[in-house]
Motif scaffolding. Structure first.
Motif, PDB file in Angstrom:
ATOM      1  N   THR A   3     -24.955 -75.506 -83.608  1.00 23.07           N
ATOM      2  CA  THR A   3     -26.335 -75.807 -83.233  1.00 23.07           C
ATOM      3  C   THR A   3     -27.127 -74.526 -82.999  1.00 23.07           C
ATOM      4  OG1 THR A   3     -25.881 -75.799 -80.864  1.00 23.07           O
ATOM      5  CG2 THR A   3     -25.565 -77.893 -82.021  1.00 23.07           C
ATOM      6  N   ALA A   4     -28.435 -74.618 -83.148  1.00 18.73           N
ATOM      7  CA  ALA A   4     -29.315 -73.497 -82.813  1.00 18.73           C
ATOM      8  C   ALA A   4     -30.704 -74.024 -82.501  1.00 18.73           C
ATOM      9  CB  ALA A   4     -29.395 -72.506 -83.960  1.00 18.73           C
ATOM     10  N   THR A   5     -31.407 -73.290 -81.674  1.00 16.95           N
ATOM     11  CA  THR A   5     -32.837 -73.542 -81.520  1.00 16.95           C
ATOM     12  C   THR A   5     -33.561 -72.209 -81.598  1.00 16.95           C
ATOM     13  OG1 THR A   5     -32.908 -73.261 -79.114  1.00 16.95           O
ATOM     14  CG2 THR A   5     -32.442 -75.482 -79.924  1.00 16.95           C
ATOM     15  N   VAL A   6     -34.801 -72.286 -82.027  1.00 16.98           N
ATOM     16  CA  VAL A   6     -35.670 -71.112 -82.004  1.00 16.98           C
ATOM     17  C   VAL A   6     -36.905 -71.509 -81.211  1.00 16.98           C
ATOM     18  CG1 VAL A   6     -37.204 -69.669 -83.400  1.00 16.98           C
ATOM     19  CG2 VAL A   6     -34.854 -70.124 -84.177  1.00 16.98           C
ATOM     20  N   TRP A   7     -37.294 -70.699 -80.275  1.00 23.13           N
ATOM     21  CA  TRP A   7     -38.501 -70.969 -79.506  1.00 23.13           C
ATOM     22  C   TRP A   7     -39.308 -69.682 -79.463  1.00 23.13           C
ATOM     23  CZ3 TRP A   7     -39.404 -69.402 -74.053  1.00 23.13           C
ATOM     24  CH2 TRP A   7     -40.679 -69.806 -73.600  1.00 23.13           C
ATOM     25  N   LYS A  66     -37.478 -73.687 -90.209  1.00 23.82           N
ATOM     26  CA  LYS A  66     -38.319 -74.804 -89.740  1.00 23.82           C
ATOM     27  C   LYS A  66     -39.471 -74.265 -88.890  1.00 23.82           C
ATOM     28  CE  LYS A  66     -34.906 -78.544 -89.498  1.00 23.82           C
ATOM     29  NZ  LYS A  66     -33.901 -79.117 -88.581  1.00 23.82           N
ATOM     30  N   THR A  67     -39.179 -73.233 -88.112  1.00 22.98           N
ATOM     31  CA  THR A  67     -40.210 -72.622 -87.269  1.00 22.98           C
ATOM     32  C   THR A  67     -41.308 -72.007 -88.136  1.00 22.98           C
ATOM     33  OG1 THR A  67     -38.542 -72.176 -85.587  1.00 22.98           O
ATOM     34  CG2 THR A  67     -40.595 -70.925 -85.432  1.00 22.98           C
ATOM     35  N   VAL A  68     -40.892 -71.346 -89.198  1.00 19.22           N
ATOM     36  CA  VAL A  68     -41.872 -70.739 -90.111  1.00 19.22           C
ATOM     37  C   VAL A  68     -42.727 -71.840 -90.758  1.00 19.22           C
ATOM     38  CG1 VAL A  68     -42.148 -69.449 -92.263  1.00 19.22           C
ATOM     39  CG2 VAL A  68     -40.509 -68.670 -90.534  1.00 19.22           C
ATOM     40  N   GLY A 115     -46.293 -76.207 -78.940  1.00 19.93           N
ATOM     41  CA  GLY A 115     -45.450 -75.010 -79.018  1.00 19.93           C
ATOM     42  C   GLY A 115     -44.963 -74.737 -80.414  1.00 19.93           C
ATOM     43  N   LEU A 116     -44.277 -73.606 -80.534  1.00 21.42           N
ATOM     44  CA  LEU A 116     -43.751 -73.201 -81.836  1.00 21.42           C
ATOM     45  C   LEU A 116     -42.257 -72.982 -81.728  1.00 21.42           C
ATOM     46  CD1 LEU A 116     -44.292 -72.456 -84.761  1.00 21.42           C
ATOM     47  CD2 LEU A 116     -44.839 -70.125 -84.008  1.00 21.42           C
ATOM     48  N   GLY A 117     -41.516 -73.700 -82.509  1.00 20.83           N
ATOM     49  CA  GLY A 117     -40.061 -73.571 -82.468  1.00 20.83           C
ATOM     50  C   GLY A 117     -39.437 -74.753 -83.162  1.00 20.83           C
ATOM     51  N   ALA A 118     -38.122 -74.727 -83.258  1.00 18.76           N
ATOM     52  CA  ALA A 118     -37.424 -75.818 -83.922  1.00 18.76           C
ATOM     53  C   ALA A 118     -35.963 -75.807 -83.523  1.00 18.76           C
ATOM     54  CB  ALA A 118     -37.542 -75.683 -85.441  1.00 18.76           C
ATOM     55  N   ALA A 119     -35.337 -76.952 -83.659  1.00 21.76           N
ATOM     56  CA  ALA A 119     -33.891 -77.061 -83.434  1.00 21.76           C
ATOM     57  C   ALA A 119     -33.235 -77.380 -84.758  1.00 21.76           C
ATOM     58  CB  ALA A 119     -33.593 -78.156 -82.424  1.00 21.76           C
ATOM     59  N   ALA A 120     -31.987 -76.958 -84.904  1.00 16.04           N
ATOM     60  CA  ALA A 120     -31.273 -77.267 -86.142  1.00 16.04           C
ATOM     61  C   ALA A 120     -29.787 -77.388 -85.872  1.00 16.04           C
ATOM     62  CB  ALA A 120     -31.515 -76.171 -87.181  1.00 16.04           C
ATOM     63  N   THR A 121     -29.159 -78.213 -86.654  1.00 18.51           N
ATOM     64  CA  THR A 121     -27.703 -78.290 -86.639  1.00 18.51           C
ATOM     65  C   THR A 121     -27.237 -78.001 -88.057  1.00 18.51           C
ATOM     66  OG1 THR A 121     -27.716 -79.920 -84.879  1.00 18.51           O
ATOM     67  CG2 THR A 121     -25.712 -79.781 -86.192  1.00 18.51           C
ATOM     68  N   TYR A 122     -26.424 -76.977 -88.198  1.00 19.30           N
ATOM     69  CA  TYR A 122     -25.911 -76.645 -89.522  1.00 19.30           C
ATOM     70  C   TYR A 122     -24.565 -77.322 -89.691  1.00 19.30           C
ATOM     71  CZ  TYR A 122     -24.042 -74.012 -93.441  1.00 19.30           C
ATOM     72  OH  TYR A 122     -23.487 -73.671 -94.637  1.00 19.30           O
ATOM     73  N   ILE A 123     -24.467 -78.128 -90.709  1.00 16.60           N
ATOM     74  CA  ILE A 123     -23.198 -78.807 -90.972  1.00 16.60           C
ATOM     75  C   ILE A 123     -22.540 -78.117 -92.151  1.00 16.60           C
ATOM     76  CG2 ILE A 123     -22.114 -80.979 -91.641  1.00 16.60           C
ATOM     77  CD1 ILE A 123     -24.578 -82.285 -90.132  1.00 16.60           C
ATOM     78  N   ASP A 124     -21.324 -77.637 -91.898  1.00 18.39           N
ATOM     79  CA  ASP A 124     -20.657 -76.842 -92.914  1.00 18.39           C
ATOM     80  C   ASP A 124     -19.994 -77.748 -93.935  1.00 18.39           C
ATOM     81  OD1 ASP A 124     -19.769 -74.385 -93.997  1.00 18.39           O
ATOM     82  OD2 ASP A 124     -17.770 -74.886 -93.290  1.00 18.39           O
ATOM     83  N   GLY A 125     -20.308 -77.499 -95.201  1.00 17.67           N
ATOM     84  CA  GLY A 125     -19.739 -78.317 -96.261  1.00 17.67           C
ATOM     85  C   GLY A 125     -18.297 -77.938 -96.549  1.00 17.67           C
TER      86      GLY A 125
END
Lengths: 292, 754
Positions: free
Chosen positions: B447-451, B525-527, B584-594
């Protein structure tokens, strides 16, 4: 790895130390640089009721030269030996040996007297002191006495020091002319206790034959050993591969090094033999150079 | 960790088994309990809730129904199975009092016969550790191609046995854990775990508390290396103690405990066979492996056994393979994963086999490797084998090309000439190689978030963990690149389960790829949002906008423009509300590894032996890897060198030996030797970026472990070469005595003594 409880004294004079040792005897342990005692306390392998610290006895931290001998106070740090120009000139064997003791941090704290009384047969300084025929100055409430190196070291971690006695200084004869020394050891890593080692001091006569030999073995038995048979083989001979080999073979003929995870006894014997031969050859070469 | 001091904190000491296998007859804690300064004494009977640490997932429990019986109890109940196993916990005013009181606990044991060898543990007569379950907690069999037919028609058949000793990660700071229970909120705060999320979940389950009531926080933990991962019994104990006493309780392991109670690793025996044609082409490989797992299965279960048997063939074109691994319990410290688990051991066995085969066939070992290494023409290489729950598919790169390139860069043929010249001059100098394939990025998702903080800072959160590998720098670079900022503008937050509620953690060389993938996704996503918001604010179409140096403007004209910070600021509550958008500006993401990725490379060494002593001195050491894409060259270099040093440790110094009656012989640093700066050569690192992986958006391969893998194989090969008696080093670590035994040294001693 926290030590059990003990009482702690750090007196200011030798007399006070001697009184405490008189009072507590076997229950007391003397703390100098702490490089062996403190780990033993932390591992709870040593459980003295009383610790007598020598930290205030600055008078025992001394290195002086008089009458053909060096006097090394018991509290002299190993690092002091390493850096001493007097020692480098007058007792190069001690200086060579001390460089193999642990790591710089250990030598900054560790003392010459501490290493001597701890009497680890794999320690460098005791072996060098045996080769140098050092004299140990010991005091107690009953007076003082001098003990020869061969008398001093008795066995594994055992000296002839009585529980109420304090080692105050070690006297080492300065190195004679036309003499060379070498200290050789092999350890698994830099600074580890040696798998085996040897110290040699060889003197030559004007014809180039060996006029005197002192050979000590490291990690070869219960105490730092003098290889007397090897010495007598060398005297009168030229130092060369043949004589060094013969002397090394004699040196290890009767030794039984202690086995541990790093090497069995037979292997350690091989290491001691190789170190002994190399030390003899290198000391011989140094003596030849000194004679030239 | 030990720097954290909480008000009112108490200290815990663990009383450990001092016998390797015994029934507990009685435990008498009365004297300890009544000692001054003692607050609590815990035995297994005092623990409420589950008393055994479960496996991390039920993936293996489903395959091996008896595996549960091999799991580690928090405190021993009726028997102990290794020296170091926790039996009683004592909580007191400070560590000194606790250790004194621990000595007052009296445990009566009835000793049982011990089993210390994985193969012997499978005998019918062998004592069982967890009766009625067999000592073979798991057995994996992996197979493809017609192995028997290949061996039948083979020109050459090579068999040998190879062993790798017992090592461990041995972090600079030993393990530790602090628990602080807040009764008013029924909340437990802890410090000390590496994989905070998984540890939180399991611990909460064991304490029968809601997961949201348990908070783990990161602190610098002085090294992980896999060994530190997971929920250890002591963590459960401090939690129980803190909850019972309503005071903070700290446990910090001492080094003696660290060497017997933190998981060990490796210790495998391989009986490996190869079938070759007359040109040295591999027709098939068989391997039967005995893996000593110690007394219990830790949380990772038999994962390392699974990986081992899946990766024996490495980066070679092996048309048929049959591997069996016995994952066996013995009366020694339990095992877990330690940097490149299974690959260090398997690579040693396979590369040694190839060295043997080269001699038997009469080919230079270099040529034998060249004929068999995978090239891009073989890709995708998918022979039909599973590695740790996924199908092995090697889809990017050219190992032979990398091999040639690396050896040429290293100047390996010059090394060989130099070594030969020195040998001709009577010195025992040799060169050796090991080629490896790694797997990286196991572990599903991150998981990651950018704020974007309008006041000029970007905060990134990640579910991964910094264990000293440079994660903060890598993620800051990845996010800064996307936002066209500098890494200095980005802070990375991790390891607090309240700030980052979900994550997987840092292990298996996964963080750059998987945590990096999540951060990349959140940054993108933030961009996207920044462009959308800027378009709204500037009243232009988002398609006309570009982002440059942290500012958004219409393409081709630098003004009007808005900085990332201005956009974040403008898009505070009211404005966003009017637009019906989240503020606000930011996003959350979950990277699922293939899919896992597969780095590969070479280790090369030139060394000299003093045959009279068995002393080994390095002349040169180089190691290479194909990294797909390097995010940070210095961090890459640091990872590869650090791993290589641990490989050298395993090859030459480190071994947890046991006496015949099961007492550990390496319980201090006098006996367990780690390589120091003085003992390690200067290590040259050669990294290629020739094969960006198609499996992840960063194109990167995980290189946290690669440096360790082929160290043992390369060093053993060089020792053989130096001694001119190829194919003799069969066991790691190669101690001076063992090297000496490989030489004619014994004869020399006898000669000396005559």
């Amino acid at each position: 790895m926290k030590p059990p409880k003990f009482d702690y004294f750090d007196p200011e004079t030798v007399e006070e130390v001697l009184s405490l040792l008189h009072e507590y005897g076997d229950d007391a342990k003397v703390l100098a640089g702490g490089q062996s005692l403190v780990p033993l306390l932390n591992l709870r392998l040593a459980r003295p009721a009383v610790i007598v610290s020598l930290r205030r006895l600055t008078s025992l931290d001394e290195l002086s030269e008089a009458n053909g001998a060096l006097r090394i106070g018991a509290l002299t740090r190993q690092a002091t030996l390493e850096r001493s120009s007097v020692l480098a000139r007058r007792s190069p064997l001690l200086r060579e040996a001390v460089r193999y003791v642990g790591h710089p941090q250990i030598r900054n704290r560790g003392t010459v007297g501490g290493s001597a009384v701890h009497a680890d047969p794999a320690a460098e300084l005791p072996t060098a002191l045996v080769v140098l025929d050092a004299v140990f100055h010991v005091e107690s409430r009953h007076g003082s006495r001098r003990i020869s190196a061969r008398e001093f070291f008795r066995g594994y971690f055992t000296t002839s020091l009585a529980p109420d006695e304090l080692l105050v200084a070690i006297e080492v004869p300065t190195q004679p002319k036309m003499t060379g020394i070498a200290f050789e050891e092999f350890a698994r890593r830099a600074g580890d206790f040696a798998l085996g080692g040897a110290a040699a001091m060889i003197s030559l006569d004007p014809t180039g034959a060996c006029s005197g030999a002192a050979i000590g073995l490291l990690a070869a038995g219960p105490a730092p050993l003098r290889a007397v048979d090897a010495e007598s083989i060398l005297v009168g001979q030229r130092i060369n591969l043949d004589s060094a080999r013969a002397a090394a073979a004699a040196a290890v003929a009767d030794i039984k090094p202690l086995a541990d995870v790093h090497g069995d006894s037979a292997y350690r014997r091989t290491v001691v033999a190789a170190m002994c031969r190399r030390a003899i050859l290198n000391a011989g070469a140094a003596a030849t150079e000194a004679a030239a | 960790l030990d720097d954290i001091e909480l008000a009112g904190q108490l200290a815990m000491r663990v009383v450990r088994a001092d016998v390797p296998h015994a029934r507990i007859v009685s435990i008498d804690v009365a004297e300890a309990q009544h000692a001054a300064g003692v607050h609590l004494v815990l035995t297994a009977a005092d623990l409420e809730g589950p008393r055994v640490i479960p496996l991390r997932t039920d993936y293996y429990a489903k395959q091996f129904p008896h595996l549960g019986e091999h799991c580690h109890p928090v405190l021993a109940q009726d028997r102990v199975c290794y020296v170091g196993q926790p039996v009683v916990a004592v909580v007191a005013d400070d560590p000194y009092v606790a250790e004194d009181a621990a000595e007052l606990v009296r445990i009566e044991y009835e000793e049982l016969p011990v089993v210390l060898d994985a193969a012997a543990a499978l005998d019918d007569e062998a004592p069982l550790l967890h009766p009625p379950a067999s000592n073979e907690g798991a057995r994996f069999e992996r197979r493809y191609g017609d192995v028997d037919a290949a061996f039948d028609k083979a020109e050459h058949h090579v068999v040998a046995e190879f062993r790798v000793g017992r090592h461990a990660g041995v972090p600079l700071e030993p393990r530790g854990c602090i628990a602080d229970y807040d009764a008013g909120r029924d909340q437990l705060s802890l410090w000390g775990a590496v994989h905070v999320h998984n540890t939180r979940d399991l611990l909460a389950d064991m304490l029968e508390m809601p997961r949201s009531s348990v908070r783990f926080r990161q602190c610098d933990i002085g090294g992980s290396f896999g060994s530190r991962g997971g929920l250890y019994p002591e963590y459960v104990l401090v939690a129980h103690a803190s909850r019972a006493l309503k005071r903070p309780v700290k446990w910090v392991e001492d080094r003696r405990e660290n060497l017997v109670a933190t998981s060990h690793a490796r210790e495998q025996t391989h009986r490996i066979e190869g079938a070759f044609d007359s040109n040295g082409r591999i027709l098939a490989i068989r391997d039967e492996i005995w893996h000593d797992k110690g007394a219990y299965y830790r949380q990772s279960g038999p994962l390392v056994s699974d990986i081992t048997v899946g990766m024996i063939c490495g980066p070679y074109r092996v048309p048929a393979y049959h591997g069996v691994i016995h994952s066996v319990t013995t009366n020694k410290t339990p095992m877990t994963a330690y940097r490149a688990p299974g690959r260090f051991e398997g690579t040693f066995a396979r590369e040694r086999l190839l060295d043997h085969a080269a001699i038997q066939i009469g080919l230079p070992s270099d040529e034998l490797r060249r004929v068999n290494l995978l090239t891009h023409e073989d890709l995708p290489w998918e022979p039909g084998i599973e590695i740790a729950s996924e199908s092995f598919r090697f889809d990017s790169g050219d190992v032979l090309a990398h091999y040639d390139k690396a050896l040429s860069q290293i100047g390996y043929s010059d090394w060989r000439r130099e070594a030969e010249a020195l040998r001709n001059a009577g010195r025992c100098v040799g060169t050796g190689l090991g080629v490896y394939l790694d797997k990286a990025g196991l572990g599903v998702y991150e998981t990651a978030t950018v704020w974007v903080d309008p006041r000029g800072r970007v905060r990134v959160t990640t579910g991964a963990q910094s264990v000293g590998q440079g994660l903060e720098t890598i993620l800051a670079q990845i996010v800064a690149d996307e936002l066209t900022l500098t890494p200095q503008d980005v802070e990375v937050v991790y390891g607090d389960t309240d700030l980052v509620p979900d994550g997987v953690g840092s292990w298996s060389s996964r963080s750059t790829v998987i945590a990096g993938g999540a951060a990349l996704d959140a940054a993108r996503k933030t961009v996207q949002k920044a462009l959308r918001v800027a378009a709204d604010l500037l009243e232009v179409s988002p398609n006309d906008l570009v982002l440059e140096s942290g500012r958004i403007h219409v393409a081709g004209s630098s003004e009007p423009s808005l900085s990332i910070w201005q956009i974040a600021d403008e898009w505070a509550g009211p404005r966003a509300r009017l637009a019906g958008d989240e503020p606000g500006l930011g996003a959350a993401a979950t990277y699922i590894d293939g899919h896992m990725n597969y780095p590969y490379g070479v280790a090369a060494v030139m060394l000299e032996i003093d045959p009279e002593l068995g002393r080994l001195v390095f002349h040169r050491y180089a190691t290479s890897c194909e990294a797909g894409r390097v995010i940070n060259p210095e961090a890459t270099r640091g990872q590869v060198i650090g791993a290589a040093v641990q490989g050298i440790g395993g090859a030459l110094f480190e071994d947890f030996l046991y006496s015949q009656d099961g007492q550990p012989l390496a319980t201090t640093f006098i006996d367990y030797l780690l390589p120091t700066a003085v003992d390690v050569p200067s290590i040259d690192v050669f990294v290629t970026e020739d094969a960006p992986t198609p499996d992840n958006p960063l194109r990167a391969k995980g290189i946290g472990e690669v440096g360790v893998i082929a160290a043992g194989a390369a060093i053993a090969s060089a020792v053989d070469d130096a001694l001119g008696a190829r194919g003799v080093a069969r066991k790691l670590p190669l101690t001076p005595q063992q090297i000496y035994a490989l030489t004619a040294g014994r004869a020399k001693l006898e000669e000396l003594q005559e």
